[in-house]
Structures are given as structure tokens and as C-alpha cells.
Motif scaffolding. Structure first.
Motif, PDB file in Angstrom:
ATOM      1  N   UNK A 266      30.849 -19.512 -44.354  1.00 33.78           N
ATOM      2  CA  UNK A 266      32.223 -19.843 -45.197  1.00 33.78           C
ATOM      3  C   UNK A 266      33.300 -19.382 -44.523  1.00 33.78           C
ATOM      4  N   UNK A 267      33.364 -18.621 -43.393  1.00 31.08           N
ATOM      5  CA  UNK A 267      34.715 -18.386 -42.669  1.00 31.08           C
ATOM      6  C   UNK A 267      34.943 -19.481 -41.931  1.00 31.08           C
ATOM      7  N   UNK A 268      36.329 -20.263 -42.424  1.00 37.63           N
ATOM      8  CA  UNK A 268      36.663 -21.446 -41.776  1.00 37.63           C
ATOM      9  C   UNK A 268      36.751 -21.614 -40.484  1.00 37.63           C
ATOM     10  N   UNK A 269      36.701 -20.571 -39.743  1.00 41.71           N
ATOM     11  CA  UNK A 269      36.631 -20.591 -38.136  1.00 41.71           C
ATOM     12  C   UNK A 269      35.120 -20.583 -37.486  1.00 41.71           C
ATOM     13  N   UNK A 270      34.631 -19.458 -38.317  1.00 40.71           N
ATOM     14  CA  UNK A 270      33.030 -19.085 -37.658  1.00 40.71           C
ATOM     15  C   UNK A 270      32.104 -20.152 -38.114  1.00 40.71           C
ATOM     16  N   UNK A 271      32.207 -20.862 -39.312  1.00 38.17           N
ATOM     17  CA  UNK A 271      31.220 -21.842 -39.896  1.00 38.17           C
ATOM     18  C   UNK A 271      31.452 -23.010 -38.908  1.00 38.17           C
ATOM     19  N   UNK A 272      32.374 -23.226 -38.154  1.00 39.75           N
ATOM     20  CA  UNK A 272      32.341 -24.444 -37.262  1.00 39.75           C
ATOM     21  C   UNK A 272      32.037 -24.317 -35.976  1.00 39.75           C
ATOM     22  N   UNK A 273      31.208 -23.138 -35.846  1.00 38.89           N
ATOM     23  CA  UNK A 273      30.667 -22.822 -34.436  1.00 38.89           C
ATOM     24  C   UNK A 273      29.455 -23.779 -34.159  1.00 38.89           C
ATOM     25  N   UNK A 274      29.191 -24.157 -33.082  1.00 38.59           N
ATOM     26  CA  UNK A 274      28.024 -24.889 -32.613  1.00 38.59           C
ATOM     27  C   UNK A 274      27.114 -24.208 -31.989  1.00 38.59           C
ATOM     28  N   UNK A 275      27.477 -23.042 -31.227  1.00 38.81           N
ATOM     29  CA  UNK A 275      26.784 -21.918 -30.526  1.00 38.81           C
ATOM     30  C   UNK A 275      27.122 -20.738 -31.009  1.00 38.81           C
ATOM     31  N   UNK A 276      26.148 -19.763 -31.186  1.00 34.22           N
ATOM     32  CA  UNK A 276      26.502 -18.486 -31.532  1.00 34.22           C
ATOM     33  C   UNK A 276      25.502 -17.354 -30.519  1.00 34.22           C
ATOM     34  N   UNK A 277      26.225 -16.568 -29.850  1.00 24.61           N
ATOM     35  CA  UNK A 277      25.681 -15.561 -28.807  1.00 24.61           C
ATOM     36  C   UNK A 277      25.721 -14.179 -29.687  1.00 24.61           C
ATOM     37  N   UNK A 278      24.643 -13.928 -30.001  1.00 26.80           N
ATOM     38  CA  UNK A 278      24.494 -12.728 -30.996  1.00 26.80           C
ATOM     39  C   UNK A 278      23.674 -11.484 -30.372  1.00 26.80           C
ATOM     40  N   UNK A 279      24.509 -10.325 -30.298  1.00 24.43           N
ATOM     41  CA  UNK A 279      23.698  -9.365 -29.878  1.00 24.43           C
ATOM     42  C   UNK A 279      23.656  -8.228 -30.736  1.00 24.43           C
ATOM     43  N   UNK A 280      22.676  -6.951 -30.631  1.00 26.46           N
ATOM     44  CA  UNK A 280      22.244  -6.202 -31.435  1.00 26.46           C
ATOM     45  C   UNK A 280      21.951  -6.644 -32.772  1.00 26.46           C
ATOM     46  N   UNK A 281      20.579  -7.577 -32.363  1.00 23.34           N
ATOM     47  CA  UNK A 281      19.842  -8.254 -33.549  1.00 23.34           C
ATOM     48  C   UNK A 281      18.610  -7.585 -33.895  1.00 23.34           C
ATOM     49  N   UNK A 282      18.152  -7.363 -35.140  1.00 23.88           N
ATOM     50  CA  UNK A 282      17.054  -6.763 -35.394  1.00 23.88           C
ATOM     51  C   UNK A 282      15.793  -7.658 -35.850  1.00 23.88           C
ATOM     52  N   UNK A 283      14.489  -7.361 -35.724  1.00 19.88           N
ATOM     53  CA  UNK A 283      13.518  -8.179 -36.414  1.00 19.88           C
ATOM     54  C   UNK A 283      12.485  -7.073 -36.852  1.00 19.88           C
TER      55      UNK A 283
END
Length: 418
Positions: free
Chosen positions: A111-128
Motif C-alpha cells: 500500500x505504500x505509494x513508493x514501496x508498492x512500485x518496487x520491481x525487486x526487493x532485497x530483504x535481510x533478516x527474514x524468518x521461516x
């Protein structure tokens, strides 16, 4: 799924782990040793761990998971190579603090007007499968919500509820995996991981775990051709010299990975301290106060590339990667907040309680001109062969009055070739 190399020990350096493009479009990283983890968590020393019969029995599978990947690239198959915004590809990097505030994280990314337009996300500190993040498969759930494909590279099997500020939730871990994830709207051509040596054995850390950080390298097919990406999370429990060594290793491997266009992004932990020990942290603080004074020390947090973490940035430049044009230098990406109770709890990991109480009180008084909160720059982009545009930092995204992560997301638009 398999890689091109034999799974190693969680503490050894390994040859490139290249995933071939003919592998299936979806793979789940799984294991059946959850019950054994409680037994292993009760072992007090690495030496006893290596001799333990339960650990020795599950070790081959454990090592496979520690060196493993999970992915779902089906959403990227058969899609048109079209960016969300004409002429540019938007890349965001964000340390999402485990994904433990998952509902807010998902809301911000959709929903964020800037983040939602991202084509690629590099995410650190991610749990499974961690209780602190409701045992969700965080990369899978986020990718499904965004209609993106993902690649997850595991770092650790976690043997604790979390760090000092993440305990007491009462939810047992299931898969107990923690790593990084790349989410993408574009096809993934190949990927591999770079093992990073850690100076401090995390089996003896407050958040007890097995394994080590890894850097995920991916080649994506953008509308104007391939792009090689490095998703980086350097070690905070060491000093700038060690971080620089890690980054030299990453950049050298990225160069061998290949590609005319390269982008490196993530959490470089350029906090200007050596957090490997309380003694090292106090030495760093006294050095800064002596050289720069209190106000000057605060100023250095926003420009680590100039003096205190220069070796880290020298490693980037030596590899032909530039930070200029890729980063918003005016905003911090994390805050030291003297009024944050979790910050105080973390300080107890490094300092005796009486020293910690005195130090927190002293900092509270000295930081009054900054309202008790000062910014630091620890998250960065660096690139080569690219035309960056409009770098920015999203200031403390919140949902329903709650901060989603202790880090701010960073973004950069990459101008597409005509």
C-alpha cells in the motif's frame, strides 16, 4: 534440490553454490529435525555439540539446510518484461527485522505509494518457521501478497526464541530458519551464495544459532537485459576491518559471477563500532569522543564512508562499484534511540548491568538536543554499469502507529536503456 557443490559444514568456506537454470521453478527448503533442536539448544559448548550423538545423526541434513535455498519463480514465468513504471526499474532494500511485524510489513509493501512500485526487493533478516514471526514462511507469504517470485538463502538454524528483546512470546519454533530473500517481478536466470566467515561463533551468542551469514547473488532478466545482484548483510559483531574483508570477498565473487551491470544492496552494518565485545565497543566510543567530541561523533554516524568505515567503502571502490548516485546521503537508515527499551536490552549483551545503566543515563542526558534519537547510515546500494535515479530513504514506515522494522527501507530507480 541440489547445488553444484557438496554441502559443507556451517562454519567452513565453500566453492560457489551455483543453482542451474534447468531446476524446477519451485522448491521448498524443509527438514524433519525440529524435535532434535530442543536437545541441541541445551548443549552448552561447541565442543560438546560436535560429540553429541543426536547432533551427529542429523548433521548431514542440518548442513544441507544451512547451505540451502528455497524459491518459487512461477510468478515470473511467461510474464512480459515490463517494469511497473515507464523507463525505470525500482529496487528496494530493507532489513525487515525478521518479519516479526508481518501484517504491517505486508501492508507497507502493498500500500505504500513508493514501496508498492518496487520491481525487486532485497530483504535481510527474514524468518521461516520462527515463533517470533508467528512461524510464518515470511518470503513466501510476502511474495504471494505481491505477486512476485522469490529466492531465499538460509543463514542459520536458530536454537533460541530470538535475541534478548524477542523472548517470552511462548511460541515454539518449527523450521527455525533465518536468512535473506530476493523478491522479483522479473525472471531469475541463475543464483548462488557466498559464505561469509564470522568472527564470533553464534552458538555461544545471546541468540544461539548454528551457521553463518551468506550473500545471495542473482542474475535477473530486466526489460533491457541481464542485471547481476548481490544481497548483502555484513557482520555487526565485529569491526570495520573484518566487514571490509567480507565485502572484498563478496565483490570478488560478484565479479566472477559476471555481468556488465551489477547492483549490490543491503545492510552493511556500518555502525562505526566493533560490537564483538563490550571492551571493543567502549574503546570505539572513547576513541570517537577523544577525536571528534560528542557532537562530532554523532555526525560521523551519517558519514561512515569518510573515516570510521572507510575500509568497507574502499572495498567497494576497488571492485569498481560506486555509491554515488545510488544513495540518499541526507537521511539515516536506522536510529539509536535512547528511549527504546529494546535498545537498552541489547546493550546488556555487551556490558555489565551497572555499566549499562550508567551509560544509558549519561547518553540520555547528552542526547537531549537530538530528542534522544540519532540517525545512522548502515544500509547501502552500490553499482556499476547502471544509471541510478532518485535514491531515497523511506522514513520509519508505520502501520496503525507501530514501526514495522528498526531499519528504514532504501530505494533506487535504475534507468532502462532505450
Amino acid at each position: 534440490m541440489s547445488t553444484s557443490s557438496t554441502p559443507p559444514s556451517g562454519d567452513r568456506q565453500t566453492p560457489p553454490q551455483v543453482v542451474r537454470p534447468d531446476l524446477p521453478p519451485r522448491f521448498e527448503l524443509d527438514h524433519d529435525f525440529t524435535e532434535a533442536l530442543a536437545h541441541i539448544a541445551a548443549i552448552r559448548t561447541r565442543r560438546k555439540l560436535e560429540r553429541d550423538p543426536v547432533y551427529r545423526e542429523i548433521k548431514p541434513q542440518l548442513e544441507r539446510v544451512l547451505r540451502g535455498f528455497e524459491w518459487d519463480l512461477e510468478p515470473t514465468l511467461g510474464t512480459s518484461l515490463t517494469a511497473r513504471r515507464p523507463g525505470v526499474v525500482r529496487v528496494a532494500a530493507w532489513n525487515v527485522e525478521r518479519g516479526k511485524r508481518f501484517a504491517g510489513l505486508r501492508h507497507a509493501l502493498t500500500h505504500d505509494p513508493v514501496l508498492r512500485e518496487a520491481d525487486v526487493l532485497l530483504l535481510t533478516e527474514v524468518d521461516i518457521g520462527m515463533g517470533r514471526s508467528q512461524n510464518l514462511n515470511v518470503p513466501r507469504e510476502l511474495a504471494a501478497a505481491l505477486g512476485m517470485g522469490y529466492v531465499f538463502a538460509n543463514y542459520h538454524i536458530v536454537l533460541a526464541e530470538g535475541d534478548r528483546g524477542e523472548r517470552g512470546h511462548g511460541i515454539p519454533n518449527t523450521k527455525a530458519m533465518h536468512g535473506c530473500a530476493l523478491l522479483t517481478r522479473f525472471p531469475v536466470l541463475r543464483f548462488e551464495a557466498v559464505d561469509l566467515a564470522e568472527r564470533k561463533d553464534k552458538f555461544h551468542a545471546t541468540e544461539k544459532r548454528i551457521g553463518n551469514k551468506r550473500t545471495l547473488l542473482c542474475e535477473l532478466l530486466l526489460p533491457d537485459g541481464p542485471l547481476s545482484l548481490a544481497l548483502v548483510h555484513l557482520d555487526p559483531f565485529t569491526g570495520p576491518r573484518h566487514r571490509a574483508g567480507q565485502l572484498r570477498q563478496i565483490v570478488a565473487r560478484l565479479r566472477r559471477f559476471g555481468g556488465e551491470r551489477m547492483l549490490l544492496g543491503g545492510d552493511l552494518n556500518t555502525n562505526t563500532y566493533d560490537l564483538g565485545s563490550g571492551q571493543g565497543m567502549l574503546y570505539n566510543m572513547l576513541y570517537k569522543l577523544t577525536r571528534f567530541g560528542f557532537e562530532g561523533t554523532v555526525e560521523q554516524y551519517m558519514k561512515p564512508e569518510e573515516i570510521l568505515e572507510r575500509k568497507v567503502f574502499d572495498a567497494l571502490r576497488a571492485g569498481g562499484l560506486a555509491i554515488e548516485g545510488f544513495n540518499d546521503f541526507a537521511r539515516g537508515t536506522i536510529y539509536y534511540d535512547v528511549y527504546d527499551p529494546e535498545m537498552a536490552r541489547k546493550a546488556l549483551d555487551y556490558l555489565p548491568k551497572p555499566v549499562c545503566r550508567w551509560l544509558m543515563g549519561w547518553l540520555e542526558r547528552r542526547l537531549e538536543p537530538w530528542d534522544g534519537r540519532v540517525p545512522l547510515r548502515v544500509d547501502w546500494f552500490a553499482g556499476a554499469g547502471l544509471r541510478p535515479r532518485s535514491p531515497q530513504v523511506i522514513e520509519r514506515p508505520m502501520v496503525d502507529g507501530q514501526i514495522i522494522s528498526d531499519h528504514n527501507p532504501i530505494l533506487v530507480d535504475l534507468e532502462l536503456a532505450n
